[in-house]
Write a protein that holds these residues in place. Structure first.
Motif, short mmCIF file in Angstrom:
data_model
loop_
_atom_site.label_atom_id
_atom_site.label_comp_id
_atom_site.label_asym_id
_atom_site.label_seq_id
_atom_site.Cartn_x
_atom_site.Cartn_y
_atom_site.Cartn_z
N MET A 1 -14.49 -2.00 -13.48
CA MET A 1 -14.42 -3.46 -13.39
C MET A 1 -14.35 -3.86 -11.93
N ALA A 2 -15.06 -4.94 -11.58
CA ALA A 2 -14.99 -5.51 -10.24
C ALA A 2 -15.07 -7.02 -10.38
N THR B 1 -14.91 -14.31 -13.14
CA THR B 1 -16.00 -13.52 -13.70
C THR B 1 -15.90 -12.10 -13.17
N ALA B 2 -16.10 -11.13 -14.05
CA ALA B 2 -15.99 -9.72 -13.66
C ALA B 2 -17.24 -8.96 -14.07
N ARG C 1 -21.78 -8.98 -17.07
CA ARG C 1 -20.98 -10.00 -16.39
C ARG C 1 -20.13 -10.70 -17.44
N TYR C 2 -18.81 -10.68 -17.24
CA TYR C 2 -17.89 -11.27 -18.21
C TYR C 2 -17.09 -12.41 -17.60
N PRO C 3 -17.32 -13.65 -18.04
CA PRO C 3 -16.38 -14.72 -17.69
C PRO C 3 -15.10 -14.52 -18.49
N PHE C 4 -13.96 -14.85 -17.90
CA PHE C 4 -12.70 -14.67 -18.61
C PHE C 4 -11.70 -15.72 -18.16
#
Length: 355
Positions: free
Chosen positions: A142-143, A153-154, A166-169
């Motif tokens: 993860m970055a 966003t990671a 790409r994951y918004p969280f």
């Protein structure tokens, strides 16, 4: 056999089973965590040197504190990726069972003493539901691309079904994914359990915004470790000089534009080892073979386990702190550890993060 040798033998046997690719997954929860849930995290302080607790200097790092973590949840464990916010107060970790953990860090001065406000939740699929296929849940790297550990966003890398998404969280959700990052050339031959294990985004200097990724144990033609610069001004392959048959397990950015790489080695005959290497910004170049500087190397005579995650933050005093976590592989004979070290060139401080 002395008690300490019995303990080390038991740990070695546990790691032998857990690090042997697919057998490790037998202990993982069979189904995904259905929804976010609060979790109480109990801790037991640990010293890095069990036999000499007063010792704080190890290699070129200064040990600040360590904790053994416990929680009454089948989903607590397996942590392979880590981020710490800029203040050092909030942790976001990903498990290779497709779950996330967020918790606040509690300090006594500059010494980490506890984790509070723990929440475990599922990584979501494109349909907004928890990742159901076990082959899709194996999150390893993860970055943070934007924001902090509370909202942003990671980039997340996955093994078995290799991909970077790409994951918004935010505080309640991790996903659904907002697309994927094309995998760089040279990743097509990655093994099922030998995917992109380590990622970080460079935060300063000429390569600012570049995603750096390394595959676990994947060797280049020279026998060194394969990595990539993704995006940024000069995308392409890089190579990390392999020293002593260690594998890369994670990486984190440094405030000066460099990075730190966490490595692991396991052999039946010697147990588990870990290494931390600092890579200067000037060394990170497309096509380069990077050696870096070894900051710390330790075997299991010290208080380590399967160390897989690392993150950095700079304290208000200017001190840079490295935080490490271990992946227990959901194995009852292994442990979930968190520990902090100060970089050797950091300015000494009299107090750490405060409320």
């Amino acid at each position: 056999m002395p008690k300490r040798r019995h303990q080390r033998a038991a740990i070695a046997l546990a790691l032998a089973a857990s690090l042997a690719a697919f057998p490790a997954q037998a202990e993982k929860p069979a189904s995904p965590l259905p929804r976010p849930t609060t979790v109480a995290i109990a801790v037991a302080p640990i010293d890095f040197d069990r036999d000499n607790p007063s010792r704080k200097q190890f290699g070129k790092l200064i040990f600040r504190a360590g904790l053994n973590l416990y929680a009454k949840s089948a989903y607590f464990g397996g942590f392979s990726a880590l981020a710490i916010d800029a203040s050092g107060h909030t942790l976001l970790a990903l498990s290779d069972a497709g779950s996330w953990l967020r918790a606040s860090l509690d300090y006594d001065g500059r010494k980490l003493k506890g984790l509070n406000d723990g929440v475990l939740g599922p990584i979501l699929d494109a349909d907004g539901r928890p990742l159901r296929d076990e082959r899709l849940r194996d999150s390893e790297g993860m970055a943070l691309a934007s924001g902090d550990t509370r909202e942003g966003t990671a980039f997340v890398s996955f093994e078995q079904r290799h991909r970077i998404a790409r994951y918004p969280f935010n505080a309640e959700r991790f996903g659904p994914p907002a697309g994927t990052v094309p995998l760089p050339g040279g990743t097509k031959g990655l093994g099922g359990n030998r995917g992109i294990e380590a990622m970080t985004v460079i935060r300063a200097g000429r390569l600012k915004g570049t995603l750096v990724a390394f595959a676990e144990g994947t060797a280049s033609g020279s026998g060194n470790l394969q990595g990539w610069l993704i995006g940024g001004p000069t995308p392409g392959s890089i190579t990390l000089k392999r020293i002593g048959c260690f594998d890369v397990t994670d990486a984190t950015y440094l405030p000066d534009g460099g990075i730190v790489v966490l490595e692991r080695r396991f052999r039946f005959s010697e147990g588990v080892k870990m290494r931390i290497r600092r890579i200067a910004a000037a060394e990170i170049k497309k096509g380069a073979v990077i050696a870096g500087e070894v900051l710390l190397e330790a075997n299991d005579s010290f208080n380590i386990d399967n160390m897989e995650a690392i993150a950095a933050y700079r304290a208000p005093s200017g001190e840079t702190v490295l935080t490490l976590m271990s992946d227990d592989n959901f194995n009852p004979l292994q442990r979930t550890l968190i520990m902090q070290f100060a970089l050797p060139d950091a300015t000494p401080v009299s107090a750490g993060p405060s409320g």
